[in-house]
Write a protein that holds these residues in place. Structure first.
Motif, PDB file in Angstrom:
ATOM      1  N   THR A   1      -4.497   4.681   6.215  1.00  0.00           N
ATOM      2  CA  THR A   1      -5.623   5.598   6.193  1.00  0.00           C
ATOM      3  C   THR A   1      -5.842   6.085   4.772  1.00  0.00           C
ATOM      4  OG1 THR A   1      -5.169   6.290   8.458  1.00  0.00           O
ATOM      5  CG2 THR A   1      -6.523   7.761   7.106  1.00  0.00           C
ATOM      6  N   VAL A   2      -7.094   6.049   4.339  1.00  0.00           N
ATOM      7  CA  VAL A   2      -7.468   6.533   3.007  1.00  0.00           C
ATOM      8  C   VAL A   2      -8.568   7.580   3.176  1.00  0.00           C
ATOM      9  CG1 VAL A   2      -8.537   5.893   0.801  1.00  0.00           C
ATOM     10  CG2 VAL A   2      -6.910   4.338   1.901  1.00  0.00           C
ATOM     11  N   LEU A  26      -8.228  -2.546  -0.036  1.00  0.00           N
ATOM     12  CA  LEU A  26      -8.164  -1.612   1.080  1.00  0.00           C
ATOM     13  C   LEU A  26      -8.548  -2.294   2.393  1.00  0.00           C
ATOM     14  CD1 LEU A  26      -9.820   1.478  -0.654  1.00  0.00           C
ATOM     15  CD2 LEU A  26      -7.379   1.012  -0.331  1.00  0.00           C
ATOM     16  N   ALA A  29      -7.102  -0.761   5.541  1.00  0.00           N
ATOM     17  CA  ALA A  29      -7.153   0.701   5.634  1.00  0.00           C
ATOM     18  C   ALA A  29      -8.365   1.178   6.420  1.00  0.00           C
ATOM     19  CB  ALA A  29      -7.197   1.305   4.238  1.00  0.00           C
TER      20      ALA A  29
END
Length: 81
Positions: A1-2, A26, A29
């Protein structure tokens, strides 16, 4: 998770956010964006990012103008559902 924070410039995210997404891998993510803005909402910013990066999982976002710590904590806890 970002969690990816940015201001809204001219109705969308600033170019530096695209540079960040171009630079880092990413792919796995879930990306949640948050912003500050003098008047615009975050919706166009999210749509623009989803259009530019269809292979990334840009999930949702929240405008945090005037948000309390409790508001932010609640939003983060809901983003994990």
């Amino acid at each position: 998770t970002v969690y990816l924070g940015h201001p809204i410039w001219w109705g969308t995210n600033p170019r530096i956010i695209q540079t960040f997404l171009d630079t880092y891998n990413l792919a796995d993510a879930a990306i949640y964006t948050f912003c500050t803005s003098g008047g615009s909402g975050i919706e166009k910013s999210i749509t623009d990012l989803q259009t530019l990066y269809p292979d990334l999982q840009i999930v949702t976002g929240k405008r945090l103008n005037g948000a309390s710590e409790e508001d932010v904590t609640e939003w983060i806890s809901r983003s994990w559902i």
